[in-house]
Write an enzyme that holds these catalytic residues in place. Structure first.
Site, PDB file in Angstrom:
ATOM      1  N   ASN A  44      -0.450  -0.206 -11.319  1.00 29.75           N
ATOM      2  CA  ASN A  44      -0.161   1.029 -10.584  1.00 29.75           C
ATOM      3  C   ASN A  44       0.194   2.158 -11.274  1.00 29.75           C
ATOM      4  OD1 ASN A  44      -0.249  -0.543  -8.078  1.00 29.75           O
ATOM      5  ND2 ASN A  44       2.135  -0.438  -7.659  1.00 29.75           N
ATOM      6  N   HIS A 422     -11.513   7.202   7.559  1.00 32.81           N
ATOM      7  CA  HIS A 422     -10.487   6.000   7.255  1.00 32.81           C
ATOM      8  C   HIS A 422     -10.182   5.424   8.532  1.00 32.81           C
ATOM      9  CE1 HIS A 422      -6.186   4.965   5.698  1.00 32.81           C
ATOM     10  NE2 HIS A 422      -7.142   4.761   4.780  1.00 32.81           N
ATOM     11  N   TYR A 455      -2.469  -7.935   3.455  1.00 28.14           N
ATOM     12  CA  TYR A 455      -2.220  -6.413   3.963  1.00 28.14           C
ATOM     13  C   TYR A 455      -1.575  -6.769   5.636  1.00 28.14           C
ATOM     14  CZ  TYR A 455      -4.468  -3.650   0.551  1.00 28.14           C
ATOM     15  OH  TYR A 455      -4.983  -3.112  -0.791  1.00 28.14           O
ATOM     16  N   ARG A 551       6.875   2.561   3.643  1.00 23.93           N
ATOM     17  CA  ARG A 551       6.817   1.645   2.506  1.00 23.93           C
ATOM     18  C   ARG A 551       6.642   2.397   1.198  1.00 23.93           C
ATOM     19  NH1 ARG A 551       1.952   1.060  -0.036  1.00 23.93           N
ATOM     20  NH2 ARG A 551       0.906   0.542   1.771  1.00 23.93           N
ATOM     21  N   HIS A 579       1.105  -2.286   5.762  1.00 24.63           N
ATOM     22  CA  HIS A 579       0.212  -1.535   5.846  1.00 24.63           C
ATOM     23  C   HIS A 579      -0.158  -0.890   7.268  1.00 24.63           C
ATOM     24  CE1 HIS A 579      -4.605  -0.483   5.640  1.00 24.63           C
ATOM     25  NE2 HIS A 579      -3.921   0.210   4.476  1.00 24.63           N
TER      26      HIS A 579
END
Lengths: 669, 505
Positions: A44, A422, A455, A551, A579
């Site tokens: 990350n 998206h 997810y 989150r 998610h």
């Protein structure tokens, strides 16, 4: 309103990554999963430097010094990032060396033990040495180009009382680590470690005086860079053409070194002191992703995604039949995403189905969905696929399957240059008794069978007329027919989603001011938007009770007197990546609920095509509310209090919301 | 109306629109409705032709729309209609051909009067008590980007029908070089001219008690004025006009949150409607915001049914012929005889209802040319018929009526008209049938004295026996019948014979 305060986006994200790292010492997490969290933290961070830090550096280089909503200039942000990252790297090493390695040892798993090096000597000679090429550095041979995220040894050599310098690049073709079984133990050696220990076999005629291992991080290629840092680049877009490609944005060195070497590095790579991070430990944790052990207790307990009980009872009936009188909804991965694949399969094989439309953002290799869409087109159904090619790091894969779909006869549209698609939805048009019926699937997650196991996302299937009508309009919008539509049940970014959220919050404020109850619960991945933050502060001041389950990063600062006393912010980090976006507004007892693909971020409101879908079905609302309640009562969640996330008190018996949902999903739905 | 799915594409002045509807048990369900802005009108109204760039843009959009026809499998069930932006373009044939080659779509240009008729039917279905309003006197004002169509109805007839090239976009383009602070004066002068034309052609304006507005301009007006019902008041319109007439478009755009393009055309829109209201001394007008594609859909899917439409059209034609001092007694007699012939000889002529309507109109109009001059009156009748402008009668029908009128005399022969010689044989046959019946019917009142009251018709194997019941011996009718009945024989292959039966005997 100017008295409101906000968290900085980058520092807030670093806090999120820190929470990820802290999973490595969570007593409820199995050992190899803990180790994975260390690797996730590291990868990350790599991406963060490649994109976000690179973006900030571009701003600094372009002379842009405007402060963000947290009142920090790009330069100040970079300084604070550097301090925070250094501290996190220290913590990570401590966790890895002092917590995890001893625990692994007790399980007979060893990483880079000195005592068994002789066991990998042959590996060094046979597999590693042949591909190593030391490069001498002198006035003629300048330092060669070093690829992003490649490990390199810098070596000071001596021969005949003269000093020489050399670099040794660890080629990307080599595996990151080698595993051997020795004395009933699993022994892992990282390639970097093996090379270090056999460095004298590389420079045989020299005396090695000093050496160190370093790794460069470069800014990502522009398209990827832009996708994740559009907010940073917008302000300096004129400058971007002049910007040097593949700049070095970070240099990690595995040990303390002389100032002499530091200066050399600064000169070689055109960096600043702040860009150098001394790790005092491993510089590359990616080998962890390849570690494999057979003992099941080292991993999370395996689970089988469930089919909701009421659907099991009628499993033999067709989806179209079931949807006549029921909406189908569930939460992945607790529930089985394959239900959606089955629905698609049924649609593809059904002779009455005329057309199919779907958005594809990221999908997996060997995707059953792609296969089914190809089949549908070949069977003469009208198949339209809207593909977002800007899904980061996946471009090449996307192009490949997009071509497959085109060849099969699907109408493939690639979305917009300036808006990332998206939204996730599918529409099936079926002829029933001389009438066209539309079946819609709306989801908060991708059509990806693999990530559907990791997810958490909501899936919603319905034959509601208005939903079908508005999803048709959404497809017409995404396929470039028109952007002039009226939206009732569905709100979309960048058209009206932001305003809808503002209106919903305003409505709670209005009710509270009238002395009625005001309540908002929002479950999101991230919140970073001044307007929405301000509106939530305003709501808090008016007395609306607001619980946010965010989150990742969060610009809002909760629990500040006379500003955000009525706001709580929780963050759930677990084996699954939270998610789903679920919203709840009390609305004077009407209890309006929504699912959405949009985070409350500037980019999601203004730069993407996103959906906000209102749920009307009573059972579905009850189900979503129970998910929110389970999330809110999660004792293992972190809580943001002003600027700091409060660590949950955990022991072996702590049960988080994810574990609870795994165990009890059939009772909830 | 059949069950099924129907598609409409409308290529307008400022946008291309598509509507796909499903019809089941006469109920419409709109499946898709798409609007894609393309400013074709900007080209046509400013330069006179559609640029290649715009044609390409249109083709691209229509290619996408064509995919919708694939999707719903309705290639055999759609209409693609162009209005004034294409109709008035010098290169309209190129445009149609180009679009067809690029998209395979069959595109039609709709005639102004036909467009008006479809809109009229749409409004009739949309506005409550339309018939009552119509009876009481009604002005229908259709204002689109390209044109302003005005239709005045009182009782069963239209007092006035005309299309002015004064659409909102067209007006703006015409005067756009004038400073925006005084541009409204040009719009006012333009409306002044229209109103003067209206007053000249219709001296019964005082009968008008109501006004109904429609067209693309209404949506913009509604967006700005936000009326609570389907009525826009003169007061609201006038207040708006005062606040915007001298304003910069940018300021209007900001003030009312509308696009700059809309801000440019709002002033001529408000000016047009408020001038019409002022002329009629009305306090407001009702509006229909049904879209043109929706009206087209209902028209072509035959959901719109106008009661006794042929009768209404005939009434309009009669009213029109009155302007030319038509001998109505003669016209009605000829019409009566033609009707008898049509009804009794169905097995012989096999003509459609539409052809019957042409025959009826020709009966009414065949002698209107006398108004201009006795000599060659058929030629005068021809161009008077050709100039007819009645919603509901499309150009093809008018052409047939005019041709029938021209050839109702032996002096004129189809064979001597070059233009008709190249016409398809089916078309000539239709015309010949109509002329054959018209000539017989006309002959039966050749004296214009209605000597023959009625006729009986008997068909045998080799002749059509027409027994005329006459008040006295119709010498002229007998002679004319002999001369004019040859067309009948040549067309239907059977000889008509006239027998006289005096009523007194």
């Amino acid at each position: 309103m100017s008295n409101f305060i906000y968290n900085n986006r980058e520092l807030s994200w670093l806090d999120f990554n820190y929470r990820v790292l802290k999973q490595a010492i969570n007593p409820t997490v199995p050992l190899l999963e803990k180790l994975k969290f260390v690797a996730i933290h590291a990868s990350n961070l790599d991406e963060f430097f490649m994109v976000r830090v690179a973006g900030l550096k571009d701003q600094v280089d372009a002379g842009y010094d405007v402060a963000d909503i947290s009142m920090r200039t790009p330069k100040q942000q970079l300084e604070e990032i550097s301090t925070k990252v250094s501290s996190q790297v220290k913590t990570r090493n401590d966790i890895f060396e002092n917590h995890l390695k001893p625990q692994l040892k007790s399980k007979r798993i060893l990483i880079n033990p000195k005592e068994y090096l002789s066991q990998v000597e042959e590996i060094f000679y046979l597999e590693i040495l042949p591909v190593l090429t030391p490069v001498a550095l002198n006035n003629i041979n300048k330092i060669p180009f070093i690829q992003n995220l490649t490990s390199v040894f810098f070596v000071e050599l001596e021969k005949d009382s003269k000093l020489f310098y050399s670099i040794l690049i660890i080629p990307g073709v080599l595996p990151k680590s080698f595993k051997i079984k020795y004395k009933k133990q699993s022994v892992y050696y990282t390639t970097n470690y093996i090379v270090e220990k056999f460095l004298n076999k590389v420079y045989t005629n020299y005396n090695i005086k000093r050496y160190f291992l370093f790794r460069l991080t470069r800014n990502a290629d522009l398209p990827i860079h832009q996708e994740l840092s559009e907010d940073l680049l917008e302000a300096i877009e004129h400058y971007l053409d002049m910007r040097k490609k593949s700049n070095v944005v970070r240099l990690e060195i595995d040990r303390e070194v002389d100032k002499y070497f530091i200066d050399k590095m600064i000169e070689y790579f055109d960096i600043e002191q702040n860009d150098i991070y001394i790790t005092n430990g491993l510089i590359d944790f990616s080998f962890i992703f390849n570690m494999q052990e057979t003992k099941k207790s080292l991993y999370y307990e395996s689970f089988k995604p469930a089919v909701p009980l009421w659907l099991q009872k009628i499993e033999k009936r067709s989806f179209f039949e079931v949807l006549k009188s029921n909406d189908i909804f569930f939460i992945r991965p607790y529930h089985d995403f394959k239900l959606i694949i089955k629905f698609l399969e049924e649609a593809v094989l059904d002779k009455n189905v005329l057309s199919l439309k779907i958005t594809l953002y990221r999908t997996n290799d060997d995707s059953k969905i792609i296969e089914l869409l190809e089949k549908a087109a070949k069977n003469g159904k009208h198949v339209s696929v809207v593909i977002e090619l800007k899904a980061r790091f996946d471009e090449e894969k996307n192009v490949e399957w997009a071509k497959r779909l085109e060849n099969a006869g699907c109408i493939v549209t690639y979305g917009f240059l300036d808006l990332k698609i998206h939204a996730k939805c599918m529409l099936v048009v079926r002829k029933e008794a001389n009438k066209l019926v539309r079946y819609t699937h709306i989801s908060t997650g991708n059509y990806n069978e693999k990530t559907a196991l990791v997810y958490t996302d909501i899936d919603y299937l319905t034959k509601d007329e208005l939903t079908g009508q508005e999803i048709i309009n959404l497809f017409n919008y995404m396929m470039g027919y028109s952007d002039i539509f009226e939206w009732q049940r569905i709100k979309i970014s960048p058209k009206n989603l932001r305003d809808s959220i503002i209106n919903l919050i305003d409505n709670e404020i209005k009710n509270t001011k009238k002395g009625k109850k005001g309540r908002i619960i929002a479950k999101l991945n991230s919140l970073y938007d001044k307007q929405i933050s301000d509106k939530l502060y305003e709501a808090s001041l008016a007395g609306v009770k607001i619980d946010l389950i965010v989150r990742g990063l969060c610009s809002l600062v909760p629990k500040v007197k006379n500003m955000s006393e009525n706001i709580t912010v929780k963050s759930i980090i677990g084996r699954f990546l939270e998610h789903a976006r679920i919203l709840y507004f009390y609305d004077n007892g009407n209890e309006r609920m929504f699912i959405s693909t949009a985070d409350w971020m500037v980019r999601n409101f203004d730069k993407r095509i996103e959906i906000l879908y209102e749920i009307h079905n009573f059972k579905a609302k009850k189900f979503l509310k129970s998910i929110l309640n389970i999330n809110l009562s999660d004792k293992t969640a972190w809580e943001l209090v002003k600027y700091t996330y409060k660590k949950p008190h955990l022991d072996n018996t702590s049960i988080g919301s994810q574990e609870l949902l795994l165990k009890s999903i059939q009772k909830i739905l | 109306m059949k069950n099924g799915i129907f598609g409409i594409i409308n290529i307008g002045s400022s946008a291309i629109r598509m509507q796909i509807s499903e019809f089941k048990n006469s109920k419409e369900r709109i499946l898709e409705s798409i609007v894609t802005p393309v400013a074709l009108g900007l080209d046509t109204f400013e330069k006179g032709y559609i640029s290649l760039e715009k044609a390409k843009e249109t083709a691209q959009i229509l290619s996408k729309f064509a995919k919708k026809l694939d999707e719903y499998k309705i290639w055999g069930n759609y209409k693609a209609i162009c209005t004034s932006a294409v109709r008035d373009a010098q290169n309209k044939y190129f445009f149609i051909n180009y679009i067809n080659a690029k998209t395979q779509l069959d595109i039609e240009i709709i005639e102004e009067t036909h467009e008006m008729y479809i809109k009229y039917l749409g409004i009739m279905h949309d506005i409550k008590n339309f018939d009552k309003l119509s009876q009481e006197g009604l002005l229908l004002a259709y204002l689109s980007s390209g044109s302003l169509s005005l239709s005045i109805k009182a009782g069963d007839v239209d007092l006035f029908n005309s299309v002015f090239n004064s659409g909102s976009l067209r007006q703006y383009l015409l005067f756009k070089d004038i400073n925006s602070s005084i541009r409204f004066k040009a719009y006012e002068e333009q409306m002044g001219k229209i109103i003067s034309t209206l007053k000249q052609n219709c001296n019964e304006l005082s009968k008008i008690k109501h006004m109904v507005g429609c067209g693309s301009s209404i949506n913009l007006l509604v967006k700005v004025l936000k009326p609570k019902s389907n009525k826009i008041t003169y007061k609201a319109l006038n207040t708006l006009y005062k606040s915007i007439k001298s304003s910069e478009p940018q300021a209007i755009s900001q003030m009312y949150s509308i696009s700059l393009n809309d801000a440019n055309i709002i002033v001529p829109i408000v000016c047009s409607f408020s001038y019409l209201l002022k002329m009629l001394n009305l306090d407001g007008f009702l509006f229909s915001n049904a879209t043109f594609p929706n009206q087209l859909m209902n028209y072509y899917s035959k959901s719109f049914k106008e009661k006794s439409v042929n009768k209404k059209i005939l009434n309009q034609v009669v009213a029109y012929s009155k302007k030319y001092n038509n001998d109505l007694k003669h016209a009605k007699k000829v019409l009566h005889f033609a009707n008898r012939l049509y009804n009794q000889l169905k097995n012989i002529h096999s003509m459609s209802q539409k052809e019957k309507m042409i025959l009826d109109c020709a009966c009414v109009l065949h002698d209107v040319g006398y108004y201009i001059g006795v000599n060659n009156h058929h030629q005068h009748s021809y161009y008077i018929a050709k100039s007819i402008n009645i919603p509901g009668i499309d150009k093809e029908i008018i052409d047939y009526v005019a041709a029938s009128v021209l050839f109702h005399r032996n002096k004129a022969k189809i064979e001597s008209e070059d233009e008709l010689l190249s016409a398809p044989i089916e078309k000539i046959l239709v015309l010949k049938k109509i002329i054959a019946l018209l000539k017989i019917a006309d002959a039966l009142d050749a004296s214009h004295m209605q000597i023959i009251e009625d006729i009986d018709i008997e068909v045998s194997e080799n002749q059509v026996k027409i027994t005329a019941i006459a008040l006295k011996i119709p010498f002229l009718e007998e002679l004319t019948f002999k001369n004019k009945s040859t067309d009948f024989l040549e067309t239907f292959g059977i000889e008509p014979k006239l027998y006289i039966k005096l009523k007194h005997e």
